[in-house]
Design a protein around this motif. Structure first.
Motif, PDB file in Angstrom:
ATOM      1  N   VAL A 104      30.550  52.498  -9.105  1.00  0.00           N
ATOM      2  CA  VAL A 104      29.715  51.317  -8.845  1.00  0.00           C
ATOM      3  C   VAL A 104      30.419  50.389  -7.863  1.00  0.00           C
ATOM      4  O   VAL A 104      29.792  49.822  -6.961  1.00  0.00           O
ATOM      5  N   HIS A 107      30.410  52.244  -4.097  1.00  0.00           N
ATOM      6  CA  HIS A 107      29.110  52.255  -3.417  1.00  0.00           C
ATOM      7  C   HIS A 107      28.020  52.192  -4.483  1.00  0.00           C
ATOM      8  O   HIS A 107      27.712  53.195  -5.113  1.00  0.00           O
ATOM      9  N   PRO A 108      27.415  51.007  -4.693  1.00  0.00           N
ATOM     10  CA  PRO A 108      26.481  50.829  -5.810  1.00  0.00           C
ATOM     11  C   PRO A 108      25.227  51.696  -5.754  1.00  0.00           C
ATOM     12  O   PRO A 108      24.647  51.984  -6.791  1.00  0.00           O
ATOM     13  N   LEU A 109      24.805  52.135  -4.591  1.00  0.00           N
ATOM     14  CA  LEU A 109      23.556  52.875  -4.496  1.00  0.00           C
ATOM     15  C   LEU A 109      23.604  54.199  -5.251  1.00  0.00           C
ATOM     16  O   LEU A 109      22.606  54.608  -5.842  1.00  0.00           O
ATOM     17  N   VAL A 112      25.449  53.115  -9.459  1.00  0.00           N
ATOM     18  CA  VAL A 112      24.637  52.629 -10.581  1.00  0.00           C
ATOM     19  C   VAL A 112      23.920  53.782 -11.281  1.00  0.00           C
ATOM     20  O   VAL A 112      23.978  53.878 -12.514  1.00  0.00           O
ATOM     21  N   ALA A 148      17.092  49.168 -11.816  1.00  0.00           N
ATOM     22  CA  ALA A 148      18.365  48.767 -11.199  1.00  0.00           C
ATOM     23  C   ALA A 148      18.347  48.894  -9.679  1.00  0.00           C
ATOM     24  O   ALA A 148      18.833  48.013  -8.983  1.00  0.00           O
ATOM     25  N   LEU A 149      17.813  49.985  -9.161  1.00  0.00           N
ATOM     26  CA  LEU A 149      17.854  50.178  -7.714  1.00  0.00           C
ATOM     27  C   LEU A 149      17.007  49.148  -6.959  1.00  0.00           C
ATOM     28  O   LEU A 149      17.490  48.567  -5.981  1.00  0.00           O
ATOM     29  N   LEU A 152      18.994  45.961  -7.034  1.00  0.00           N
ATOM     30  CA  LEU A 152      20.105  45.958  -6.070  1.00  0.00           C
ATOM     31  C   LEU A 152      19.621  45.640  -4.661  1.00  0.00           C
ATOM     32  O   LEU A 152      20.259  44.876  -3.933  1.00  0.00           O
ATOM     33  N   ILE A 155      18.841  41.927  -4.542  1.00  0.00           N
ATOM     34  CA  ILE A 155      20.074  41.125  -4.427  1.00  0.00           C
ATOM     35  C   ILE A 155      20.618  41.184  -3.008  1.00  0.00           C
ATOM     36  O   ILE A 155      21.050  40.172  -2.448  1.00  0.00           O
ATOM     37  N   TYR A 156      20.568  42.357  -2.405  1.00  0.00           N
ATOM     38  CA  TYR A 156      21.026  42.488  -1.025  1.00  0.00           C
ATOM     39  C   TYR A 156      20.173  41.630  -0.089  1.00  0.00           C
ATOM     40  O   TYR A 156      20.696  40.956   0.805  1.00  0.00           O
TER      41      TYR A 156
END
Length: 194
Positions: A104, A107-109, A112, A148-149, A152, A155-156
């Motif tokens: 995570v 690279h969160p993509l 997660v 979650a995706l 994310l 948030i970006y």
């Protein structure tokens, strides 16, 4: 990570950048496959030693470049191979959760979904005796990744100073997608992203 390894090993950044992921993958894939098959799937020792050779059949293009996503691909494959062994090795679950958290951070993509896959598999194993457990883990995994995706990406977008979720008609921007397949030497119109 590369800068830290430069200071730890004394190697140049160019050398580490070229060799980190290929060396990491070539060492970890056979070991993870061997222990995952032997301890997780209870396969014989002989077959567990031969089965990792199947990795030579697949062309893993993403393990030839050292970028954060490719490091996560390697971590994801390691975790996927070792998850069944958590039933038989005492502290392996905490190691895999730690690897998932590292994923995570890298690279969160992909990190997660890797974290949620690990948690849902471990949740399934802890609740295996209950009738609802065979439904709970896949539902948990689906909703966590499904929520979650987009969160994310929202948030970006907030960090970039734009609306978190932009609901537009996708057909209005269809030309950007179709222009990816246009031959720039034969098409008379200007490609919009060039």
């Amino acid at each position: 990570l590369i800068v830290a390894l430069k200071h730890l090993t004394g190697l140049s950044i160019a050398t580490i950048d070229k060799w980190l992921v290929p060396v990491f993958a070539s060492i970890s894939f056979p070991l993870s496959a061997y222990y995952g098959l032997k301890l997780g799937w209870q396969v014989s020792d002989r077959l567990s030693k031969i089965a990792p050779l199947l990795f030579l059949v697949f062309p893993f293009l993403s393990i030839t470049f050292t970028v954060p996503h490719n490091i996560n691909v390697v971590i994801f494959i390691i975790i996927s191979l070792l998850l069944p062994a958590t039933n038989h090795v005492k502290h392996l679950a905490s190691v895999l959760i730690s690897l998932s958290l590292l994923s995570v951070l890298i690279h969160p993509l992909l990190g997660v979904p890797t974290l949620f896959l690990t948690i849902s598999y471990l949740l399934y194993n802890k609740t295996k005796g209950y009738r609802i457990s065979k439904y709970l883990s896949p539902i948990f995994l689906f909703f966590c990744i499904a929520l979650a995706l987009p969160a994310l990406f929202g948030i970006y977008n907030l960090q970039q100073g734009i609306d978190p979720f932009q609901f537009t008609d996708p057909l209005n921007r269809l030309i950007y997608f179709t222009s990816l397949f246009a031959d720039p030497f034969r098409q008379p119109h200007q490609i919009p992203f060039i």
